[in-house]
Design an enzyme around this catalytic site. Structure first.
Site: not given
Length: 329
Positions: A209, A256
């Site tokens: 992330n 992500e």
């Protein structure tokens, strides 16, 4: 390449130089062609090749009410300019005070006094000075006064002129494969890897992330095939998700990357990316962002996304951006 943050950082001006100026947002193929001409011309005449650019983007100063997202951050731009073999880049901090200079003041202060320009390379649409009063004819006329010549560069492109506006439009629509054809490389976003909700790990598809302050324009929400480069420079295939995860009713937009097909020896190591400065390159859009009725349909789609990304990155499928589906959010 020397990097000058303002004219005060130059110190001793170059003996003589070939100069071009522009925002160079994205450093796309049109920019690259101009910069190549600057470098080649400088080498032919034994002069210093210099690009003059501005930070922040002038539009953000003059029209702050009209948001403009830069394609690249200033550090990204500097690194891209460095790949063009320039001798130096001058970055001018753009303010309303700087913009108030007359066209002749700009030419004398920057091109003549700071850089000793002998040749100036610009496009026909170049504008500078207060109220954009200066143009290529101003440069030619004042070049005879201050001792430099002007080389005019025609529009550069294939089907149409390559431009930062065109790149920005394609990224806004998620057409990253089209953007890469204008840029001459894959568009990238980079930043620190931070902790997320860990949902991907629970579903069998762990993701890296990116922090919210990552650099580089983030393309439209959706899922993409791309490449992930970790802090040590290892480049790995990935399926990249951009958006707010509507299945879980999230509201924060995130980037992500699920990394797949890592070398077998890497499987035995702690692949801890937290805190590393990493990069994702967007190759092709697989689909828009969807809200799923449950976990099982989501997992099935994630597996399909990985399979499709693998085919594209292995060169077994064309790099074509998927259109936005009717059911996408």
């Amino acid at each position: 390449m020397q990097y000058w943050a303002g004219t005060a950082a130059i110190g001793q001006p170059p003996a003589a130089s070939v100069v071009t100026l522009g925002n160079f947002d994205g450093v796309h193929r049109g920019h690259q062609a101009v910069l190549r001409l600057v470098v080649d011309t400088a080498q032919q005449h034994d002069l210093t090749s210099v690009a003059v650019t501005f930070d922040p983007h002038p539009r953000l100063v003059h029209l702050p009410e009209e948001p403009l997202v830069p394609i690249v951050s200033l550090p990204q731009k500097i690194r891209l300019l460095e790949t063009c073999d320039l001798d130096a880049t001058l970055v001018i901090h753009y303010t309303l005070k700087f913009a108030a200079q007359t066209a002749e003041e700009f030419i004398k202060n920057i091109l003549v006094d700071a850089l000793n320009a002998r040749i100036v390379v610009v496009g026909a649409d170049t504008r500078f000075g207060a109220g954009n009063s200066g143009d290529i004819n101003t440069l030619r006329n004042l070049g005879t006064v201050y001792g430099f010549e002007v080389i005019e560069v025609d529009d550069i492109g294939e089907t149409e002129r390559w431009s930062s506006t065109w790149v920005r439009e394609t990224l806004t629509k998620g057409r990253v494969a089209e953007a890469s054809r204008i840029l001459g490389r894959y568009h990238s976003v980079e930043g620190e890897i931070v902790h997320g909700h860990a949902r991907g790990r629970e579903l069998g598809y762990p993701t890296a992330n990116f922090a919210n302050d990552s650099q580089g324009m983030i393309p439209a929400d959706g899922v993409y095939a791309g490449w992930f480069t970790n802090g040590t420079g290892q480049r790995l295939p990935a399926a990249i998700s951009v958006g707010s995860n509507p299945t879980f009713n999230d509201v924060v937009r995130t980037v992500e990357a699920h990394i797949f097909d890592r070398p077998e020896d890497e499987e035995l190591q702690d692949f801890n990316l937290y805190g590393q400065h990493c990069t994702v390159e967007f190759v092709a859009r697989l689909r828009g962002m969807l809200a799923f009725a449950g976990i099982e349909p989501l997992i099935d789609q994630m597996q399909a996304d990985v399979n499709r990304a693998r085919e594209i990155l292995r060169g077994n499928a064309p790099e074509i951006d998927a259109p936005e589906p009717r059911s996408a959010r």
